[in-house]
Design a protein around this motif. Structure first.
Motif, PDB file in Angstrom:
ATOM      1  N   ILE A  63       0.881  -1.170   0.000  1.00 56.38           N
ATOM      2  CA  ILE A  63       0.000   0.000   0.000  1.00 56.38           C
ATOM      3  C   ILE A  63       0.915   1.216   0.000  1.00 56.38           C
ATOM      4  CG2 ILE A  63      -1.716   1.339   1.265  1.00 56.38           C
ATOM      5  CD1 ILE A  63      -2.563  -1.272   2.661  1.00 56.38           C
ATOM      6  N   GLY A  64       0.730   2.125  -0.957  1.00 49.50           N
ATOM      7  CA  GLY A  64       1.589   3.296  -0.981  1.00 49.50           C
ATOM      8  C   GLY A  64       1.266   4.245  -2.114  1.00 49.50           C
ATOM      9  N   ASP A  65       2.193   5.174  -2.310  1.00 49.32           N
ATOM     10  CA  ASP A  65       2.060   6.126  -3.409  1.00 49.32           C
ATOM     11  C   ASP A  65       2.394   5.425  -4.727  1.00 49.32           C
ATOM     12  OD1 ASP A  65       5.104   6.792  -4.119  1.00 49.32           O
ATOM     13  OD2 ASP A  65       4.893   6.611  -1.938  1.00 49.32           O
ATOM     14  N   ILE A  66       2.133   6.091  -5.832  1.00 44.98           N
ATOM     15  CA  ILE A  66       2.293   5.467  -7.146  1.00 44.98           C
ATOM     16  C   ILE A  66       3.734   5.003  -7.403  1.00 44.98           C
ATOM     17  CG2 ILE A  66       2.625   7.655  -8.365  1.00 44.98           C
ATOM     18  CD1 ILE A  66       0.981   6.329 -10.703  1.00 44.98           C
ATOM     19  N   ASP A  67       4.719   5.788  -6.981  1.00 43.08           N
ATOM     20  CA  ASP A  67       6.110   5.420  -7.232  1.00 43.08           C
ATOM     21  C   ASP A  67       6.522   4.190  -6.437  1.00 43.08           C
ATOM     22  OD1 ASP A  67       6.453   7.580  -8.990  1.00 43.08           O
ATOM     23  OD2 ASP A  67       6.997   8.935  -7.361  1.00 43.08           O
TER      24      ASP A  67
ATOM     25  N   GLY B 167       8.270  -7.677  -8.498  1.00 42.90           N
ATOM     26  CA  GLY B 167       7.607  -8.966  -8.419  1.00 42.90           C
ATOM     27  C   GLY B 167       6.422  -9.060  -7.475  1.00 42.90           C
ATOM     28  N   VAL B 168       6.137  -8.007  -6.722  1.00 46.85           N
ATOM     29  CA  VAL B 168       4.957  -8.033  -5.853  1.00 46.85           C
ATOM     30  C   VAL B 168       3.728  -7.875  -6.737  1.00 46.85           C
ATOM     31  CG1 VAL B 168       3.727  -6.861  -3.978  1.00 46.85           C
ATOM     32  CG2 VAL B 168       6.211  -7.142  -3.853  1.00 46.85           C
ATOM     33  N   LYS B 169       2.847  -8.848  -6.693  1.00 48.83           N
ATOM     34  CA  LYS B 169       1.706  -8.854  -7.607  1.00 48.83           C
ATOM     35  C   LYS B 169       0.574  -7.937  -7.172  1.00 48.83           C
ATOM     36  CE  LYS B 169       2.739 -13.400  -9.249  1.00 48.83           C
ATOM     37  NZ  LYS B 169       2.679 -14.790  -8.983  1.00 48.83           N
ATOM     38  N   ARG B 170       0.404  -7.773  -5.879  1.00 48.10           N
ATOM     39  CA  ARG B 170      -0.736  -7.001  -5.363  1.00 48.10           C
ATOM     40  C   ARG B 170      -0.262  -5.654  -4.851  1.00 48.10           C
ATOM     41  NH1 ARG B 170      -5.617  -8.863  -2.775  1.00 48.10           N
ATOM     42  NH2 ARG B 170      -6.991  -7.068  -2.931  1.00 48.10           N
ATOM     43  N   GLY B 171      -0.683  -4.583  -5.465  1.00 45.75           N
ATOM     44  CA  GLY B 171      -0.322  -3.244  -5.034  1.00 45.75           C
ATOM     45  C   GLY B 171      -1.515  -2.312  -5.115  1.00 45.75           C
ATOM     46  N   ILE B 172      -1.695  -1.520  -4.070  1.00 46.40           N
ATOM     47  CA  ILE B 172      -2.819  -0.583  -4.047  1.00 46.40           C
ATOM     48  C   ILE B 172      -2.268   0.830  -3.872  1.00 46.40           C
ATOM     49  CG2 ILE B 172      -4.954   0.099  -2.910  1.00 46.40           C
ATOM     50  CD1 ILE B 172      -5.242  -2.805  -1.951  1.00 46.40           C
ATOM     51  N   ILE B 173      -2.515   1.665  -4.867  1.00 45.67           N
ATOM     52  CA  ILE B 173      -2.087   3.062  -4.831  1.00 45.67           C
ATOM     53  C   ILE B 173      -3.144   3.867  -4.088  1.00 45.67           C
ATOM     54  CG2 ILE B 173      -1.573   5.100  -6.235  1.00 45.67           C
ATOM     55  CD1 ILE B 173      -0.755   3.050  -8.480  1.00 45.67           C
TER      56      ILE B 173
ATOM     57  N   LYS C 282       5.946  -3.522  -7.681  1.00 44.39           N
ATOM     58  CA  LYS C 282       5.355  -4.367  -8.717  1.00 44.39           C
ATOM     59  C   LYS C 282       6.407  -4.769  -9.745  1.00 44.39           C
ATOM     60  CE  LYS C 282       0.832  -4.136  -9.394  1.00 44.39           C
ATOM     61  NZ  LYS C 282      -0.423  -3.691  -9.981  1.00 44.39           N
ATOM     62  N   LEU C 283       7.297  -3.851 -10.070  1.00 43.87           N
ATOM     63  CA  LEU C 283       8.396  -4.198 -10.975  1.00 43.87           C
ATOM     64  C   LEU C 283       9.316  -5.241 -10.345  1.00 43.87           C
ATOM     65  CD1 LEU C 283       9.322  -0.684 -12.411  1.00 43.87           C
ATOM     66  CD2 LEU C 283       8.307  -2.606 -13.666  1.00 43.87           C
TER      67      LEU C 283
END
Length: 105
Positions: free
Chosen positions: A7-11, A20-26, A17-18
């Motif tokens: 969970i974080g900002d877009i950067d 390898g973490v598949k799940r990310g919430i901006i 995600k680059l």
């Protein structure tokens, strides 16, 4: 429980995600952050990575939702602007929550 999410900002989310973490919430505000945390807790994610600044803003919500549970493990990391003042305090709190012992100097 067997997944990792960020969970974080877009950067920060994009970087993870680059990596390898598949799940990310901006998230862009505190309400979005609370909703994201609740969503991940409902999905039984085992490790939630969250930026320190966002975690600081929703600290009461995190504490209320997690209580003294060991899982999921919530790991706070600095964002692109650096770490917050309470970084060491949060690590001590994580250790206390996981092993039940307070680390002192």
């Amino acid at each position: 429980m067997s997944d990792v999410a960020i969970i974080g900002d877009i950067d920060t989310v994009t970087g993870f995600k680059l990596g390898g973490v598949k799940r990310g919430i901006i998230v862009n505000n505190d309400e979005e952050a609370k909703d994201a945390l609740d969503e991940l807790l409902n999905d039984e994610i085992s490790i939630i990575i969250i930026t320190q600044k966002i975690a600081d803003n929703i600290r009461e919500h995190i504490n209320r939702r997690l209580g003294s549970d060991v899982l999921p493990m919530v790991i706070e990391i600095p964002d692109k602007s650096g770490s917050s003042e309470g970084g060491a305090d949060q690590m001590a709190a994580l250790i206390k929550r996981v092993i039940g012992v307070e680390m002192v100097k």
